[in-house]
Design a protein around this motif. Structure first.
Motif, PDB file in Angstrom:
ATOM      1  N   TYR A 210       0.987  -1.330  -0.138  1.00  8.94           N
ATOM      2  CA  TYR A 210      -0.240   0.101  -0.137  1.00  8.94           C
ATOM      3  C   TYR A 210       0.864   1.360  -0.208  1.00  8.94           C
ATOM      4  CZ  TYR A 210      -3.255   3.368   1.246  1.00  8.94           C
ATOM      5  OH  TYR A 210      -3.705   4.730   0.808  1.00  8.94           O
ATOM      6  N   GLY A 211       1.750   1.193   0.262  1.00  9.93           N
ATOM      7  CA  GLY A 211       2.696   1.982   0.697  1.00  9.93           C
ATOM      8  C   GLY A 211       3.536   3.279  -0.260  1.00  9.93           C
ATOM      9  N   VAL A 212       3.844   1.631  -1.625  1.00  7.77           N
ATOM     10  CA  VAL A 212       3.902   2.063  -2.438  1.00  7.77           C
ATOM     11  C   VAL A 212       3.969   2.654  -3.325  1.00  7.77           C
ATOM     12  CG1 VAL A 212       5.473   0.635  -4.281  1.00  7.77           C
ATOM     13  CG2 VAL A 212       6.036   0.009  -2.092  1.00  7.77           C
ATOM     14  N   LEU A 213       1.977   1.678  -3.382  1.00  7.03           N
ATOM     15  CA  LEU A 213       1.504   2.381  -4.598  1.00  7.03           C
ATOM     16  C   LEU A 213       0.787   3.697  -4.250  1.00  7.03           C
ATOM     17  CD1 LEU A 213      -0.710  -1.478  -5.375  1.00  7.03           C
ATOM     18  CD2 LEU A 213       1.451   0.028  -7.041  1.00  7.03           C
ATOM     19  N   PHE A 214       0.742   4.398  -3.149  1.00  3.25           N
ATOM     20  CA  PHE A 214      -0.124   4.970  -2.395  1.00  3.25           C
ATOM     21  C   PHE A 214       0.782   6.387  -3.017  1.00  3.25           C
ATOM     22  CE2 PHE A 214       0.983   8.260   1.068  1.00  3.25           C
ATOM     23  CZ  PHE A 214      -0.820   9.202   0.507  1.00  3.25           C
ATOM     24  N   VAL A 215       2.132   6.111  -3.160  1.00  3.49           N
ATOM     25  CA  VAL A 215       2.526   7.500  -3.485  1.00  3.49           C
ATOM     26  C   VAL A 215       3.772   7.497  -4.636  1.00  3.49           C
ATOM     27  CG1 VAL A 215       4.858   8.689  -3.213  1.00  3.49           C
ATOM     28  CG2 VAL A 215       4.536   7.065  -0.770  1.00  3.49           C
ATOM     29  N   LEU A 216       3.531   6.358  -5.451  1.00  7.86           N
ATOM     30  CA  LEU A 216       3.900   5.585  -7.212  1.00  7.86           C
ATOM     31  C   LEU A 216       3.104   6.629  -7.883  1.00  7.86           C
ATOM     32  CD1 LEU A 216       4.669   2.325  -8.036  1.00  7.86           C
ATOM     33  CD2 LEU A 216       6.735   4.291  -8.157  1.00  7.86           C
ATOM     34  N   PRO A 217       2.097   6.728  -8.009  1.00 10.67           N
ATOM     35  CA  PRO A 217       1.643   8.009  -9.502  1.00 10.67           C
ATOM     36  C   PRO A 217       1.538   8.889  -8.753  1.00 10.67           C
ATOM     37  CG  PRO A 217      -0.727   6.704  -7.557  1.00 10.67           C
ATOM     38  CD  PRO A 217       1.025   6.564  -7.007  1.00 10.67           C
ATOM     39  N   ILE A 218       2.298   9.919  -7.518  1.00 11.31           N
ATOM     40  CA  ILE A 218       1.773  11.194  -7.730  1.00 11.31           C
ATOM     41  C   ILE A 218       2.991  11.988  -8.059  1.00 11.31           C
ATOM     42  CG2 ILE A 218       1.908  13.240  -5.842  1.00 11.31           C
ATOM     43  CD1 ILE A 218       0.906  10.320  -3.932  1.00 11.31           C
ATOM     44  N   GLY A 219       2.145  12.951  -8.484  1.00 10.75           N
ATOM     45  CA  GLY A 219       3.565  13.550  -9.714  1.00 10.75           C
ATOM     46  C   GLY A 219       3.914  14.454  -8.420  1.00 10.75           C
ATOM     47  N   GLY A 220       5.531  14.998  -9.430  1.00 14.18           N
ATOM     48  CA  GLY A 220       6.525  15.254  -8.051  1.00 14.18           C
ATOM     49  C   GLY A 220       6.669  16.979  -7.213  1.00 14.18           C
ATOM     50  N   ALA A 221       5.422  18.079  -8.096  1.00 14.67           N
ATOM     51  CA  ALA A 221       4.701  18.681  -7.811  1.00 14.67           C
ATOM     52  C   ALA A 221       4.159  18.075  -6.412  1.00 14.67           C
ATOM     53  CB  ALA A 221       4.616  19.281  -8.375  1.00 14.67           C
ATOM     54  N   ASP A 222       3.846  17.201  -6.144  1.00 14.04           N
ATOM     55  CA  ASP A 222       2.976  16.849  -4.615  1.00 14.04           C
ATOM     56  C   ASP A 222       3.290  16.075  -3.807  1.00 14.04           C
ATOM     57  OD1 ASP A 222       0.531  17.972  -6.194  1.00 14.04           O
ATOM     58  OD2 ASP A 222       0.041  16.659  -7.229  1.00 14.04           O
ATOM     59  N   MET A 223       5.059  15.992  -4.055  1.00 14.49           N
ATOM     60  CA  MET A 223       5.704  15.455  -3.435  1.00 14.49           C
ATOM     61  C   MET A 223       6.108  15.964  -2.072  1.00 14.49           C
ATOM     62  SD  MET A 223       6.599  12.645  -3.212  1.00 14.49           S
ATOM     63  CE  MET A 223       6.694  12.204  -5.091  1.00 14.49           C
ATOM     64  N   PRO A 224       6.210  17.148  -2.053  1.00 11.72           N
ATOM     65  CA  PRO A 224       6.631  17.867  -0.717  1.00 11.72           C
ATOM     66  C   PRO A 224       4.359  17.425   0.362  1.00 11.72           C
ATOM     67  CG  PRO A 224       6.393  19.434  -2.197  1.00 11.72           C
ATOM     68  CD  PRO A 224       5.949  18.754  -3.127  1.00 11.72           C
ATOM     69  N   VAL A 225       3.980  18.003   0.110  1.00  9.40           N
ATOM     70  CA  VAL A 225       2.466  16.820   0.492  1.00  9.40           C
ATOM     71  C   VAL A 225       2.857  15.911   1.037  1.00  9.40           C
ATOM     72  CG1 VAL A 225      -0.299  16.950   0.666  1.00  9.40           C
ATOM     73  CG2 VAL A 225       1.374  18.698  -0.440  1.00  9.40           C
ATOM     74  N   VAL A 226       3.409  14.719   0.585  1.00 16.34           N
ATOM     75  CA  VAL A 226       3.658  13.339   0.368  1.00 16.34           C
ATOM     76  C   VAL A 226       4.416  13.382   2.026  1.00 16.34           C
ATOM     77  CG1 VAL A 226       4.088  11.316  -0.118  1.00 16.34           C
ATOM     78  CG2 VAL A 226       2.442  12.624  -1.624  1.00 16.34           C
ATOM     79  N   ILE A 227       5.208  14.312   1.534  1.00 19.38           N
ATOM     80  CA  ILE A 227       6.339  13.437   2.426  1.00 19.38           C
ATOM     81  C   ILE A 227       6.007  14.136   4.183  1.00 19.38           C
ATOM     82  CG2 ILE A 227       9.434  14.345   3.097  1.00 19.38           C
ATOM     83  CD1 ILE A 227      10.277  14.545   0.432  1.00 19.38           C
ATOM     84  N   SER A 228       5.382  15.236   4.175  1.00 23.11           N
ATOM     85  CA  SER A 228       4.909  15.550   5.033  1.00 23.11           C
ATOM     86  C   SER A 228       3.861  14.623   5.995  1.00 23.11           C
ATOM     87  CB  SER A 228       3.805  17.461   4.928  1.00 23.11           C
ATOM     88  OG  SER A 228       3.112  17.799   5.981  1.00 23.11           O
ATOM     89  N   LEU A 229       2.917  14.336   4.863  1.00 20.63           N
ATOM     90  CA  LEU A 229       1.515  13.251   5.857  1.00 20.63           C
ATOM     91  C   LEU A 229       2.435  11.944   6.093  1.00 20.63           C
ATOM     92  CD1 LEU A 229      -1.051  12.393   6.183  1.00 20.63           C
ATOM     93  CD2 LEU A 229      -1.244  11.402   3.533  1.00 20.63           C
TER      94      LEU A 229
END
Lengths: 473, 101
Positions: A210-229
Motif C-alpha cells: 500500500y505504501g508503495v502504490l500510495f506514493v507511486l502515482p503522485i506527481g513530483g510537484a505534490d511530493m512535499p505534501v506526501v513527505i509531510s503526511l
C-alpha cells in the motif's frame, strides 16, 4: 524508575519547547538543540534506568550500543554530506527509517507473544493478549510499514530513480488493499494461536505494498505534501509504541509530531487546492492529463545582453526562484546578481511561492545559504501585489508555480492552485534549460505570451553571464 | 474496550492535549521555516528509538529473530534521530550565519 519518570517529563517539555522555538527564526537553532538534548537524556535514561514489569534491568547492552554507534555515525555522515538541494530526499529517507523502526518493534513484540504461546492446542490469540495491547502492535506495524515504503518511494522519486506509475482503478485498488490489511490483522487477532503469525505477516506485506502504490502515482510537484503526511504517519506510529510500553515520552513526542505534521499537510493541500482525502487515496498528479488546452504558438528568446540591459535600467526586478535554481546550485550567483543590480539602483526582491522547489520553504533555505536577507523575500500574497509595479520578473527554473493554467484552465491538473501572477509585470524573462514541461509534466502557456522572453541555459551559467554583462554596463 | 479506556485514561488525555498543542505550536510558523520545522519534527518522532531500545534490551539471548530485528530497529531509529537533528541544525545554521552579520 522515579528518576526515569523525571527524565521523561523533562524530555517531553524539551520536545514541546523545541517545536515552539523552531517556529521563530531567532530561536529556531536553539530549539532544535534543546529537543536534541531532551532526546539524548531520554535515550541514555532508558538504557540504564528502564525496568520491565518484573523489575529487571535491560540487557544486551553490546547490541544496543553497537546499533546506536552504527546508526549515529551513518546518520551524521549522511546529514553532513548531503547537498542542500538533496535535503528533501534526505528528510524523506530519515522519515522512512523511523517508520521502519516502528514497524520492526511491532513485529518483534508480535513474535515474542507468538513464540511464548506456541505450540498450543486450544489457545486463541485473543485469549492471551488483551485488545488494548494488540491494537498498538497492529497499528504500529501497519502505519510504520506504510510510512517506510512510502518514504523510500518518495526518496526514489525525488532523486530521479523512480518514475511515476499509475493504472486504471488504482484508487479503488488502494482502498481495497488497505481494507484487506485491516481485515487480515483483525483475523490474526481472532485466529488460533498456532496460525496467527500468517495473517499478521500478510498484513505487514499488504501495508508495504500500500505504501508503495500510495506514493507511486503522485506527481513530483505534490511530493512535499506526501513527505509531510508520511512524517505525521511516523509520528503516530511512534505514539503506538507509547501505548505499547506505557511510555509517556514516546506518546508525547509521537502525537505532537502527528498533529503538527497533519496540520502542515493540510496547509500545503490548501495552498495547492486539494483535499486531504484526495491525497490519501493517492489519486492526484499524472492521471488527469489529456483534456487540457493544447498550448501552441511561438515563443521568443532574449539574449544575455538584452536581458542584462533591460534589468539594469529598470526600477524594480522580482526574481522567482524554483527547483531549477536548486539543481544548478545557483543561489550564490543569484545573490551576486541581486547585489550588483542594487548597486545600480535597481530594487531587487524575491517572490517565494509556498510550494516552490520540492518542499515548502526549500527556496528560503537555499537563499538563506547564499546570505540573501529576509526582508527581500516576499510571500505569495505580497508578491502578487508588487508584480503590478514591477518592470522585470526573472524566473529561475520555476514552472508550475507561475503557470496561468492554474487560474484559467479547468482541465489542468493544477487548476485552482494559487500562483504567482507574474504576467502582471511589464516584462517576464524565463530561464529554463529547454522548452520541456516542468516536473509535473504540464505545459505552461506563460512561455508563449507576448510579454514573455525565454533565456535558455543552466541557471548558474546564465546568471554568471548576466553578472558579467551587467558589470560592463 | 471500555475497560481499556478507563485503564488508559491518562494516556487518552495526553493524546487529546498533544493534538491541540501540536496544532497550536505549528500554526504560527512563518513559511520560511517550514522545511527546517518539518525536518525538526521528523527528528522528534525518532523518539521511537526508545521502543527499539526496550525491545532490544528485553530480547532473550537465544531469540535470534528478536535480536536481529531489534538491532536493525535500533540502527534505523538512531539514524532517524541523529540524522534528523544534524540535518535540521545544518539548515538552521545558514539562517544563523546571516544574523551575525
Amino acid at each position: 524508575m522515579q528518576l526515569l519518570s523525571i527524565i521523561y517529563i523533562i524530555s517531553s517539555v524539551t520536545f514541546i519547547l523545541g517545536l515552539k522555538m523552531l517556529s521563530n527564526p531567532a530561536t529556531a537553532r536553539k530549539g532544535n538543540l534543546i529537543a536534541a538534548g531532551g532526546m539524548s537524556i531520554a535515550i541514555i535514561g532508558t538504557i540504564f534506568l528502564y525496568k520491565d514489569d518484573t523489575g529487571n534491568n535491560l540487557h544486551n547492552y553490546g547490541w544496543i550500543f553497537g546499533g546506536i554507534v552504527i546508526g549515529g555515525i551513518a546518520g551524521t555522515l549522511a546529514a553532513k554530506k548531503v547537498k542542500m538541494t538533496a535535503m528533501p530526499e534526505m528528510v524523506s529517507l530519515f522519515n522512512g527509517t523511523g517508520g521502519a523502526c516502528a514497524a520492526l518493534i511491532s513485529i518483534v513484540e508480535f513474535d515474542h507473544i507468538y513464540k511464548a504461546n506456541t505450540p498450543s492446542e486450544s489457545t486463541w490469540f485473543s485469549d492471551v493478549v488483551p485488545l488494548g495491547h494488540f491494537l498498538p502492535i497492529a497499528a504500529g506495524a501497519i502505519i510504520g510499514s506504510i510510512s517506510f515504503a512510502g518514504s523510500i518511494i518518495a526518496w526514489g522519486k525525488l532523486s530521479g530513480n523512480v518514475k511515476d506509475h499509475s493504472f486504471k482503478g488504482q484508487h479503488i485498488f488502494n482502498i481495497i488493499l488497505l481494507l484487506l490489511a485491516i481485515t487480515s490483522v483483525a483475523y490474526a487477532y481472532d485466529a488460533n494461536m498456532n496460525f496467527a503469525n500468517i495473517p499478521f505477516y500478510i498484513t505487514v506485506l499488504l501495508a508495504l505494498v500500500y505504501g508503495v502504490l500510495f506514493v507511486l502515482p503522485i506527481g513530483g510537484a505534490d511530493m512535499p505534501v506526501v513527505i509531510s503526511l508520511l512524517n505525521s504517519f511516523t509520528g503516530v506510529a511512534a505514539a503506538c509504541g507509547g501505548f505499547l510500553y506505557d511510555n509517556k515520552v514516546m506518546l508525547t513526542g509521537g502525537i505532537l509530531v502527528g498533529a503538527a505534521g497533519t496540520l502542515l499537510t493540510i496547509l500545503m493541500c490548501k495552498a495547492m487546492n486539494r483535499s486531504l482525502l484526495n491525497v490519501l487515496v493517492g489519486s492526484f498528479g499524472g492521471s488527469v492529463k489529456g483534456e487540457q488546452q493544447k498550448t501552441t504558438g511561438n515563443y521568443k528568446e532574449i539574449s544575455i545582453n538584452d536581458a542584462a540591459i533591460t534589468m539594469s535600467y529598470s526600477h524594480k526586478v522580482i526574481i522567482v526562484p524554483g527547483y531549477g535554481l536548486a539543481v544548478a546550485q545557483a543561489q550564490h550567483a543569484c545573490h551576486e546578481l541581486e547585489k550588483i543590480l542594487e548597486d545600480k539602483g535597481v530594487e531587487v526582491k524575491y517572490a517565494i511561492h509556498p510550494v516552490a522547489g520540492r518542499m515548502p520553504g526549500h527556496m528560503n533555505v537555499l537563499l538563506a545559504e547564499a546570505d540573501v536577507s529576509y526582508d527581500k523575500l516576499l510571500e505569495m500574497e505580497q508578491a502578487n501585489e508588487e508584480f503590478k509595479s514591477t518592470d522585470v520578473v526573472l524566473i529561475l527554473g520555476a514552472n508550475d508555480v507561475v503557470n496561468p493554467a492554474a487560474k484559467n484552465d479547468p482541465a489542468s491538473p493544477i487548476y485552482g492552485m494559487p500562483i504567482l501572477e507574474v504576467e502582471e509585470a511589464k516584462l517576464v524573462i524565463v530561464n529554463k534549460r529547454s522548452m520541456k514541461p516542468g516536473y509535473a509534466g504540464i505545459e505552461n502557456q506563460l512561455f508563449f505570451q507576448p510579454k514573455t522572453s525565454m533565456l535558455f541555459g543552466d541557471a548558474k551559467g546564465v546568471l554568471q553571464q548576466l553578472i558579467a554583462e551587467v558589470k560592463t554596463l | 474496550m471500555l475497560n481499556w479506556i478507563s485503564a488508559h485514561e491518562q494516556y487518552i488525555y495526553i493524546v487529546i492535549l498533544m493534538v491541540f498543542l501540536g496544532i497550536e505550536v505549528i500554526g504560527r510558523v512563518p513559511s520560511v521555516l517550514h522545511t527546517p520545522l518539518m525536518s525538526g519534527a521528523n527528528a522528534i518522532h525518532g523518539v521511537v528509538i526508545i521502543g527499539a531500545i526496550i525491545v532490544m534490551g528485553k530480547a532473550e539471548s537465544d531469540n535470534y529473530v528478536a535480536l536481529i530485528l531489534g538491532f536493525l530497529a535500533v540502527i534505523l531509529g538512531t539514524l532517524n534521530v541523529v540524522g534528523g537533528f544534524v540535518v535540521t541544525d545544518r539548515m538552521l545554521g545558514m539562517f544563523k550565519k546571516k544574523k551575525d552579520k
